[in-house]
Design an enzyme around this catalytic site. Sequence first.
Site, PDB file in Angstrom:
ATOM      1  CG  HIS A  39      -6.318   5.149   0.544  1.00  0.00           C
ATOM      2  ND1 HIS A  39      -5.496   4.157   0.642  1.00  0.00           N
ATOM      3  CD2 HIS A  39      -7.340   4.082  -0.203  1.00  0.00           C
ATOM      4  CE1 HIS A  39      -5.783   2.788   0.629  1.00  0.00           C
ATOM      5  NE2 HIS A  39      -6.607   3.223  -0.298  1.00  0.00           N
ATOM      6  CD  GLU A  83      -3.232   1.364   0.271  1.00  0.00           C
ATOM      7  OE1 GLU A  83      -3.245   0.627   0.301  1.00  0.00           O
ATOM      8  OE2 GLU A  83      -2.361   2.691  -0.535  1.00  0.00           O
ATOM      9  CG  ASP A 139       8.508 -13.389  13.465  1.00  0.00           C
ATOM     10  OD1 ASP A 139       7.292 -13.619  13.240  1.00  0.00           O
ATOM     11  OD2 ASP A 139       8.482 -14.861  14.814  1.00  0.00           O
ATOM     12  CE  LYS A 160      -3.917  -2.053   8.465  1.00  0.00           C
ATOM     13  NZ  LYS A 160      -4.071  -1.328   7.169  1.00  0.00           N
TER      14      LYS A 160
END
Length: 381
Positions: free
Chosen positions: A369, A75, A274, A258
């Site tokens: 966006h 993104e 990781d 998030k």
Amino acid sequence: MQSSAIAGFSKLTVEEKIKIIKEFSDLNKVDLELIRKYQELPDFLELENNIGTFKIATNFLVNGKDYFVPMEIEEPSVVAAASRGAKLIRAGGGFVGKYLESKMIGELQLLNINNFEETKKNIVIKKSEILKIANETSKHIVELGGGAKDLEIREVNTERGKNLVLFLIVDTLDAMGANIVNTMLESITPFLVELTKGKPSLRIISNFADRRIVSVKCKIPIEKLALGNSSGEEVAEGILNACALAKVDIYRAVTHNKGVMNGIDAVSLATGNDWRAIEAGVHSYAGKKCYQPVTGWWKEKEFLEGKIEIPMAIATVGGATKSKKATLALKILRVQNARELGILTASVGLANNLSALSALVSEGIQAGHMRLHKEFVELRK
Ligand code: MEV
């Protein structure tokens, strides 16, 4: 061919693997050409400061040092947001960060313990011997000042009876630590079985890395926050309202976090870390009491100030950090060790959060966006 269960698939050459997938999924010539093209230039990487391998976020100034930040993410708006957040924070002097503590915890689960008090005493008496056995497995890390440092004993009531859970506290230095800690746990198990007469079960690192916490702060001159038709003051007030909601509304808090993880995951992935362990650590830390946002923002005179505090079990050695791609990312970053990388990575999360919140409370998230999305669609034509 109907089955995807191919013994030894990983041992095949790339050409052999492609042949199998071609047959399985009935790929045509165009599909195969695309696969070849993407081997040279992976998809999604062509926008937002792309240098071929990564997208690069700009403007990062952390503890007085400048960084270009390689990010691996599909993104482009996440990279643009990180750069914009870092630019705002640079105007207030940049990010200031440190590790509060830097240890990993490994758990050894012992079942069928008869006398807990007696057993706990025996473990305490043998503590240095147990640590010595653990450290025998990782001489290199011990020489460098790391290694198993302490033991803690817990009595845990489970639905299947009481367990004795031994915490092995390990400074894994520049490694994430899973291999080091798991090896240590397996090495001390026979001694503990002999000592406790218990039955060993799990021996594994905990991804709730609450003793490897990084803390980063920043401040932004409020007038710099102006966006679209909103003044800096309006944006700052909006950010405070957004945080207030996140503190009491899990639906908002998870989305808030998030947005933080957008940047953190992308740096973790680029550097061969990781990222699932890091995600698990951050979200569980956010929920350790009642799920909370991992960043906070407040006003101090003419500044908006912000802070992030999260577990950050990130590495500059071991595992996939040795891959060509991650080696390149670490070289671009010019980081000296895992702590520096952890502070930088948390800074990226804070920058992404600032950028998302400031857009959300002013012009809205879609404007930027959609601009980038349009560029991406244009490029694919
Ligand atoms: C989208 O990837 C991230 C945001 O939802 C974060 C947020 O809402 O704070 C915009």
